[in-house]
Motif scaffolding. Sequence first.
Motif, PDB file in Angstrom:
ATOM      1  N   TYR A   6      -1.070  14.127 -14.617  1.00 54.80           N
ATOM      2  CA  TYR A   6       0.196  14.766 -14.951  1.00 54.80           C
ATOM      3  C   TYR A   6       0.114  16.288 -14.868  1.00 54.80           C
ATOM      4  N   THR A   7      -1.075  16.832 -14.893  1.00 55.10           N
ATOM      5  CA  THR A   7      -1.233  18.277 -14.737  1.00 55.10           C
ATOM      6  C   THR A   7      -1.177  18.702 -13.272  1.00 55.10           C
ATOM      7  N   HIS A   8      -1.747  17.889 -12.370  1.00 54.04           N
ATOM      8  CA  HIS A   8      -1.932  18.333 -10.990  1.00 54.04           C
ATOM      9  C   HIS A   8      -1.107  17.570  -9.952  1.00 54.04           C
ATOM     10  N   PHE A   9      -0.652  16.352 -10.248  1.00 51.39           N
ATOM     11  CA  PHE A   9      -0.062  15.537  -9.185  1.00 51.39           C
ATOM     12  C   PHE A   9       1.362  15.042  -9.451  1.00 51.39           C
ATOM     13  N   ALA A  10       1.722  14.855 -10.691  1.00 52.10           N
ATOM     14  CA  ALA A  10       3.009  14.220 -11.006  1.00 52.10           C
ATOM     15  C   ALA A  10       4.177  14.986 -10.389  1.00 52.10           C
ATOM     16  N   GLY A  11       5.016  14.280  -9.626  1.00 52.19           N
ATOM     17  CA  GLY A  11       6.215  14.863  -9.054  1.00 52.19           C
ATOM     18  C   GLY A  11       5.999  15.806  -7.901  1.00 52.19           C
ATOM     19  N   LYS A  12       4.795  15.868  -7.336  1.00 51.17           N
ATOM     20  CA  LYS A  12       4.505  16.821  -6.257  1.00 51.17           C
ATOM     21  C   LYS A  12       4.393  16.160  -4.892  1.00 51.17           C
ATOM     22  N   GLY A  13       4.620  14.854  -4.809  1.00 49.35           N
ATOM     23  CA  GLY A  13       4.691  14.187  -3.521  1.00 49.35           C
ATOM     24  C   GLY A  13       3.364  13.941  -2.828  1.00 49.35           C
TER      25      GLY A  13
ATOM     26  N   PRO B  59       0.800  -1.238   0.000  1.00 50.55           N
ATOM     27  CA  PRO B  59       0.000   0.000   0.000  1.00 50.55           C
ATOM     28  C   PRO B  59       0.826   1.278   0.000  1.00 50.55           C
ATOM     29  N   ASP B  60       1.998   1.284   0.662  1.00 51.73           N
ATOM     30  CA  ASP B  60       2.810   2.504   0.693  1.00 51.73           C
ATOM     31  C   ASP B  60       3.508   2.765  -0.645  1.00 51.73           C
ATOM     32  N   GLN B  61       3.329   1.850  -1.612  1.00 51.49           N
ATOM     33  CA  GLN B  61       3.909   2.036  -2.947  1.00 51.49           C
ATOM     34  C   GLN B  61       2.847   2.342  -4.004  1.00 51.49           C
ATOM     35  N   TYR B  62       1.590   2.408  -3.579  1.00 57.26           N
ATOM     36  CA  TYR B  62       0.507   2.601  -4.539  1.00 57.26           C
ATOM     37  C   TYR B  62       0.637   3.924  -5.291  1.00 57.26           C
ATOM     38  N   HIS B  63       1.156   4.957  -4.642  1.00 54.87           N
ATOM     39  CA  HIS B  63       1.247   6.269  -5.297  1.00 54.87           C
ATOM     40  C   HIS B  63       2.169   6.220  -6.510  1.00 54.87           C
ATOM     41  N   LYS B  64       3.137   5.284  -6.501  1.00 54.40           N
ATOM     42  CA  LYS B  64       4.018   5.141  -7.656  1.00 54.40           C
ATOM     43  C   LYS B  64       3.312   4.451  -8.824  1.00 54.40           C
ATOM     44  N   ALA B  65       2.358   3.619  -8.509  1.00 56.09           N
ATOM     45  CA  ALA B  65       1.686   2.824  -9.541  1.00 56.09           C
ATOM     46  C   ALA B  65       0.411   3.476 -10.061  1.00 56.09           C
ATOM     47  N   LEU B  66      -0.053   4.528  -9.423  1.00 55.08           N
ATOM     48  CA  LEU B  66      -1.338   5.124  -9.801  1.00 55.08           C
ATOM     49  C   LEU B  66      -1.427   5.494 -11.283  1.00 55.08           C
ATOM     50  N   PRO B  67      -0.417   6.129 -11.884  1.00 55.23           N
ATOM     51  CA  PRO B  67      -0.580   6.511 -13.304  1.00 55.23           C
ATOM     52  C   PRO B  67      -0.760   5.335 -14.249  1.00 55.23           C
ATOM     53  N   ILE B  68      -0.386   4.133 -13.819  1.00 57.86           N
ATOM     54  CA  ILE B  68      -0.541   2.960 -14.689  1.00 57.86           C
ATOM     55  C   ILE B  68      -2.016   2.644 -14.921  1.00 57.86           C
ATOM     56  N   MET B  69      -2.876   2.956 -13.960  1.00 50.04           N
ATOM     57  CA  MET B  69      -4.302   2.638 -14.091  1.00 50.04           C
ATOM     58  C   MET B  69      -5.103   3.744 -14.770  1.00 50.04           C
ATOM     59  N   LEU B  70      -4.434   4.765 -15.313  1.00 47.62           N
ATOM     60  CA  LEU B  70      -5.123   5.918 -15.884  1.00 47.62           C
ATOM     61  C   LEU B  70      -4.949   5.968 -17.400  1.00 47.62           C
ATOM     62  N   ARG B  71      -5.908   6.614 -18.063  1.00 48.45           N
ATOM     63  CA  ARG B  71      -5.829   6.868 -19.499  1.00 48.45           C
ATOM     64  C   ARG B  71      -6.656   8.094 -19.837  1.00 48.45           C
ATOM     65  N   GLU B  72      -6.393   8.679 -20.992  1.00 46.60           N
ATOM     66  CA  GLU B  72      -7.164   9.798 -21.557  1.00 46.60           C
ATOM     67  C   GLU B  72      -7.303  10.951 -20.561  1.00 46.60           C
ATOM     68  N   ARG B  73      -8.511  11.384 -20.276  1.00 44.32           N
ATOM     69  CA  ARG B  73      -8.712  12.561 -19.422  1.00 44.32           C
ATOM     70  C   ARG B  73      -8.114  12.375 -18.038  1.00 44.32           C
ATOM     71  N   ALA B  74      -8.264  11.200 -17.481  1.00 40.61           N
ATOM     72  CA  ALA B  74      -7.737  10.956 -16.136  1.00 40.61           C
ATOM     73  C   ALA B  74      -6.212  11.029 -16.117  1.00 40.61           C
ATOM     74  N   SER B  75      -5.569  10.510 -17.144  1.00 41.61           N
ATOM     75  CA  SER B  75      -4.118  10.565 -17.214  1.00 41.61           C
ATOM     76  C   SER B  75      -3.633  12.012 -17.331  1.00 41.61           C
ATOM     77  N   LYS B  76      -4.290  12.807 -18.144  1.00 38.42           N
ATOM     78  CA  LYS B  76      -3.924  14.222 -18.276  1.00 38.42           C
ATOM     79  C   LYS B  76      -4.109  14.957 -16.948  1.00 38.42           C
ATOM     80  N   PHE B  77      -5.175  14.627 -16.257  1.00 40.60           N
ATOM     81  CA  PHE B  77      -5.430  15.272 -14.966  1.00 40.60           C
ATOM     82  C   PHE B  77      -4.316  14.940 -13.970  1.00 40.60           C
TER      83      PHE B  77
END
Length: 286
Positions: free
Chosen positions: A77-84, A57-75
């Motif tokens: 990388y716009t708001h969360f990627a690399g911000k901890g 569970p403490d590694q889920y934040h690293k895997a989250l983008p794998i379950m995303l596509r299209e609008r959700a993926s853009k959201f």
Amino acid sequence: IPLTTEPVTTANPLTRQLTDLVKLYDKDMRFSGELYDMMSVKLRIFFDNCSMVGLQPDQYHKALPIMLRERASKFYYTHFAGKGYTFDTMVHQFRVHFETEENRQLYMSEWRETTLRRVITKNPTKTRLECLQLLFDKLQTLLQGLSDIYSVDINMRDQVISACRGIPECNMALYNPASTYEGVCAQLRSAIGTAERSQEVQQFHAGDDGDDQFDHNWTDRTYGGRGRTYHRGGSHGNFRGNCKGYQPRNSRDQRQKKCYVCEKPNCWSTRHSLDERKEAYNKFRQ
């Protein structure tokens, strides 16, 4: 010359686990953020896949983008990627952004208005059983977008019963419905399947009745019956030998029969639809 040995490098376990996780996913398993794409469903898939590759569970934040596509993926990388951000924080923000009150009201409206009769009207080429399964799938999808109080089995059961009222094939199942959702579904499938098979049998016999109207045996209309006639002397004579052009009774068996609908040999009227048989019969009567 001294031998030199290069250090053996081992792959990062997390990198290997994320790679394995990517291999488990296809397009339909990822969350897009579009209407009817419920995040709760995609999260269950995500947790199950993470368990299979050994992610904690403490590694889920690293895997989250794998379950995303299209609008959700853009959201993401716009708001969360690399911000901890933590995994729970990001999931909450996804729900706020994509699972709006407007969407829930739309799901509720369709939940109340979806009926088997409307599904049948929208899918005229499908059988009743196929339309019934479409109804189940539609209600299951809408249920994921409603509040948790609707996820109780009894609510799904009652909605299916209400959605199937007014369909004659369902009357037997709805007369005494089961106490569970799955039980009601089984009753409805059985009732509609039985009704469809009964209708097929009736159409088959209707085709046989149509054949009987035209496939009667030829009647022996010779004088005196059975090919016999009386001479002046009162003795019986065999008409078969005296009548010019007389054909033996079994000669009709040698004649090749034709379908009265299409007038083709080696074809039976039962191969044609009921409407085609009725049309051919009406032309014959004119």
